[in-house]
Design a protein around this motif. Structure first.
Motif, PDB file in Angstrom:
ATOM      1  N   UNK A 100     -28.425 -17.747 -26.743  1.00  0.00           N
ATOM      2  CA  UNK A 100     -28.687 -16.574 -27.515  1.00  0.00           C
ATOM      3  C   UNK A 100     -28.558 -15.312 -26.907  1.00  0.00           C
ATOM      4  N   UNK A 101     -27.834 -15.183 -25.619  1.00  0.00           N
ATOM      5  CA  UNK A 101     -27.676 -14.130 -24.839  1.00  0.00           C
ATOM      6  C   UNK A 101     -26.223 -13.552 -25.051  1.00  0.00           C
ATOM      7  N   UNK A 102     -26.021 -12.140 -24.622  1.00  0.00           N
ATOM      8  CA  UNK A 102     -24.829 -11.541 -24.740  1.00  0.00           C
ATOM      9  C   UNK A 102     -23.919 -11.858 -23.600  1.00  0.00           C
ATOM     10  N   UNK A 103     -22.681 -12.117 -24.016  1.00  0.00           N
ATOM     11  CA  UNK A 103     -21.427 -12.115 -23.044  1.00  0.00           C
ATOM     12  C   UNK A 103     -20.660 -11.037 -23.074  1.00  0.00           C
ATOM     13  N   UNK A 104     -20.288 -10.283 -21.883  1.00  0.00           N
ATOM     14  CA  UNK A 104     -19.493  -9.407 -21.763  1.00  0.00           C
ATOM     15  C   UNK A 104     -18.270  -9.783 -20.985  1.00  0.00           C
ATOM     16  N   UNK A 105     -17.011  -9.696 -21.557  1.00  0.00           N
ATOM     17  CA  UNK A 105     -15.886 -10.117 -20.430  1.00  0.00           C
ATOM     18  C   UNK A 105     -15.130  -9.041 -20.192  1.00  0.00           C
ATOM     19  N   UNK A 106     -14.664  -8.866 -18.852  1.00  0.00           N
ATOM     20  CA  UNK A 106     -13.821  -8.237 -18.472  1.00  0.00           C
ATOM     21  C   UNK A 106     -12.589  -8.722 -17.765  1.00  0.00           C
ATOM     22  N   UNK A 107     -11.279  -8.425 -18.297  1.00  0.00           N
ATOM     23  CA  UNK A 107     -10.209  -9.393 -17.742  1.00  0.00           C
ATOM     24  C   UNK A 107      -8.862  -8.729 -18.022  1.00  0.00           C
ATOM     25  N   UNK A 108      -8.067  -8.720 -17.095  1.00  0.00           N
ATOM     26  CA  UNK A 108      -6.857  -8.086 -16.875  1.00  0.00           C
ATOM     27  C   UNK A 108      -5.878  -8.335 -18.123  1.00  0.00           C
ATOM     28  N   UNK A 109      -5.299  -7.468 -18.813  1.00  0.00           N
ATOM     29  CA  UNK A 109      -4.589  -7.681 -19.920  1.00  0.00           C
ATOM     30  C   UNK A 109      -3.504  -8.908 -19.841  1.00  0.00           C
ATOM     31  N   UNK A 110      -2.890  -9.026 -18.740  1.00  0.00           N
ATOM     32  CA  UNK A 110      -2.087 -10.253 -18.906  1.00  0.00           C
ATOM     33  C   UNK A 110      -2.534 -11.717 -18.564  1.00  0.00           C
ATOM     34  N   UNK A 117     -33.586 -13.112 -21.058  1.00  0.00           N
ATOM     35  CA  UNK A 117     -33.185 -11.948 -21.873  1.00  0.00           C
ATOM     36  C   UNK A 117     -32.275 -10.859 -21.348  1.00  0.00           C
ATOM     37  N   UNK A 118     -31.332 -11.485 -20.393  1.00  0.00           N
ATOM     38  CA  UNK A 118     -30.398 -10.736 -19.779  1.00  0.00           C
ATOM     39  C   UNK A 118     -29.020 -10.882 -20.244  1.00  0.00           C
ATOM     40  N   UNK A 119     -27.942 -10.160 -19.959  1.00  0.00           N
ATOM     41  CA  UNK A 119     -26.569 -10.286 -20.521  1.00  0.00           C
ATOM     42  C   UNK A 119     -25.888 -10.802 -19.268  1.00  0.00           C
ATOM     43  N   UNK A 120     -24.663 -11.456 -19.521  1.00  0.00           N
ATOM     44  CA  UNK A 120     -23.681 -11.751 -18.522  1.00  0.00           C
ATOM     45  C   UNK A 120     -22.525 -10.812 -18.855  1.00  0.00           C
ATOM     46  N   UNK A 121     -22.155 -10.174 -17.571  1.00  0.00           N
ATOM     47  CA  UNK A 121     -20.910  -9.672 -17.342  1.00  0.00           C
ATOM     48  C   UNK A 121     -20.164 -10.153 -16.387  1.00  0.00           C
ATOM     49  N   UNK A 122     -18.985 -10.795 -16.780  1.00  0.00           N
ATOM     50  CA  UNK A 122     -18.094 -11.594 -15.900  1.00  0.00           C
ATOM     51  C   UNK A 122     -16.593 -11.458 -16.315  1.00  0.00           C
ATOM     52  N   UNK A 123     -15.878 -12.296 -15.388  1.00  0.00           N
ATOM     53  CA  UNK A 123     -14.393 -12.096 -15.305  1.00  0.00           C
ATOM     54  C   UNK A 123     -13.618 -12.741 -16.611  1.00  0.00           C
ATOM     55  N   UNK A 124     -14.327 -13.090 -17.794  1.00  0.00           N
ATOM     56  CA  UNK A 124     -13.871 -13.344 -19.022  1.00  0.00           C
ATOM     57  C   UNK A 124     -13.272 -14.546 -19.494  1.00  0.00           C
ATOM     58  N   UNK A 125     -13.216 -15.615 -18.334  1.00  0.00           N
ATOM     59  CA  UNK A 125     -12.511 -16.717 -18.451  1.00  0.00           C
ATOM     60  C   UNK A 125     -13.322 -17.956 -19.167  1.00  0.00           C
ATOM     61  N   UNK A 126     -12.529 -18.896 -19.679  1.00  0.00           N
ATOM     62  CA  UNK A 126     -13.464 -20.156 -20.206  1.00  0.00           C
ATOM     63  C   UNK A 126     -12.963 -21.284 -19.583  1.00  0.00           C
ATOM     64  N   UNK A 127     -12.456 -21.184 -18.294  1.00  0.00           N
ATOM     65  CA  UNK A 127     -12.210 -22.157 -17.573  1.00  0.00           C
ATOM     66  C   UNK A 127     -12.980 -22.170 -16.330  1.00  0.00           C
ATOM     67  N   UNK A 128     -13.211 -23.527 -15.908  1.00  0.00           N
ATOM     68  CA  UNK A 128     -14.078 -23.586 -14.612  1.00  0.00           C
ATOM     69  C   UNK A 128     -15.576 -23.031 -14.625  1.00  0.00           C
ATOM     70  N   UNK A 129     -15.981 -22.686 -13.446  1.00  0.00           N
ATOM     71  CA  UNK A 129     -17.537 -22.369 -13.477  1.00  0.00           C
ATOM     72  C   UNK A 129     -17.764 -21.135 -14.512  1.00  0.00           C
ATOM     73  N   UNK A 130     -16.678 -20.180 -14.388  1.00  0.00           N
ATOM     74  CA  UNK A 130     -16.710 -19.062 -15.406  1.00  0.00           C
ATOM     75  C   UNK A 130     -17.174 -19.479 -16.558  1.00  0.00           C
TER      76      UNK A 130
END
Length: 244
Positions: free
Chosen positions: A113-123, A89-102
């Motif tokens: 069923x848990x929450x994913x929070x993506x933080x990613x540079x606009x470019x 019941x934890x959430x993931x905060x990570x770099x926002x990518x769909x590629x590779x291990x991320x």
């Protein structure tokens, strides 16, 4: 994480009492790879995860079965981490990518069923890169702001096998703690001894007195006190610093 293609491991597997995750190419395992095509510098393979057949299709820029096995070990540990985050019941905060291990971690968290929070540079926030199923997507102006927000929004930092970006983020977390700007622990998940060269470098720094060994009148000796090395996801989640 154990490779069942290794005959020595197969012989002692029945004696292992700790929770394990297995992977392989030629023998049945929790995570199996089927090599579909090979060239001089590339290998294509499909990954089956337990009951999920043809779960992933991978193009690896390296030739040979041994490189497939190395990649499979990291895929297995990334998926196990995502599943465990959701089960806890934890959430993931990570770099926002769909590629590779991320992407593997994010999809496992979301699928369970848990929450994913993506933080990613606009470019980098593009449909070809960003995990669109994220519950929140926070854009930053650059990589520096992204790293700051990753630390800010997280309670615990975890580094899986990775490249320059992962090493950069790891040393940022260590430096912030060393100077008292952060109190957050960081865990290196040392799959198949992947992080051993980095650990050797840190020991080299200690031996050469480049890491403060004790307090002085100017600054508290905090360097590396927030760094913890684990070998598995179960060890990570049972660690006393993780459970605080």
């Amino acid at each position: 994480v154990l490779c069942v293609d290794d005959e020595g491991i197969r012989k002692v597997l029945h004696k292992v009492t700790k929770p394990i995750v297995t992977y392989g190419v030629d023998f049945e395992a929790d995570y199996n790879a089927q090599i579909t095509y090979q060239e001089a510098t590339k290998t294509w393979f499909k990954v089956s995860c337990k009951e999920k057949k043809d779960w992933l299709e991978i193009e690896l820029n390296l030739p040979g079965k041994h490189n497939v096995l190395n990649a499979l070990a990291s895929i297995a540990i990334a998926h196990e981490l995502g599943v465990k985050i959701a089960e806890s019941n934890l959430s993931l905060v990570y770099g926002g990518g769909k590629l590779g291990l991320m992407g593997i971690i994010a999809k496992a968290v979301k699928d369970n069923g848990s929450k994913v929070i993506s933080i990613i540079p606009n470019y980098l926030n593009k449909s070809s890169i960003t995990f669109a199923e994220s519950d929140e997507i926070h854009e930053t102006k650059d990589l520096f702001e992204r790293k700051r927000k990753l630390v800010q929004y997280s309670n615990i930092l975890v580094a899986l096998p990775g490249g320059i970006g992962t090493i950069d983020e790891t040393f940022d977390a260590l430096a912030l703690f060393a100077l008292g700007e952060s109190e957050k622990p960081i865990f290196l998940v040392n799959v198949d001894r992947f992080w051993d060269p980095l650990i050797e470098l840190l020991n080299h720094l200690k031996e050469n007195k480049m890491i403060r060994p004790s307090n002085d009148k100017f600054i508290e000796a905090r360097s590396l006190n927030n760094l913890f090395i684990v070998k598995s996801i179960d060890e990570l989640f049972s660690h006393k610093e993780f459970k605080k």
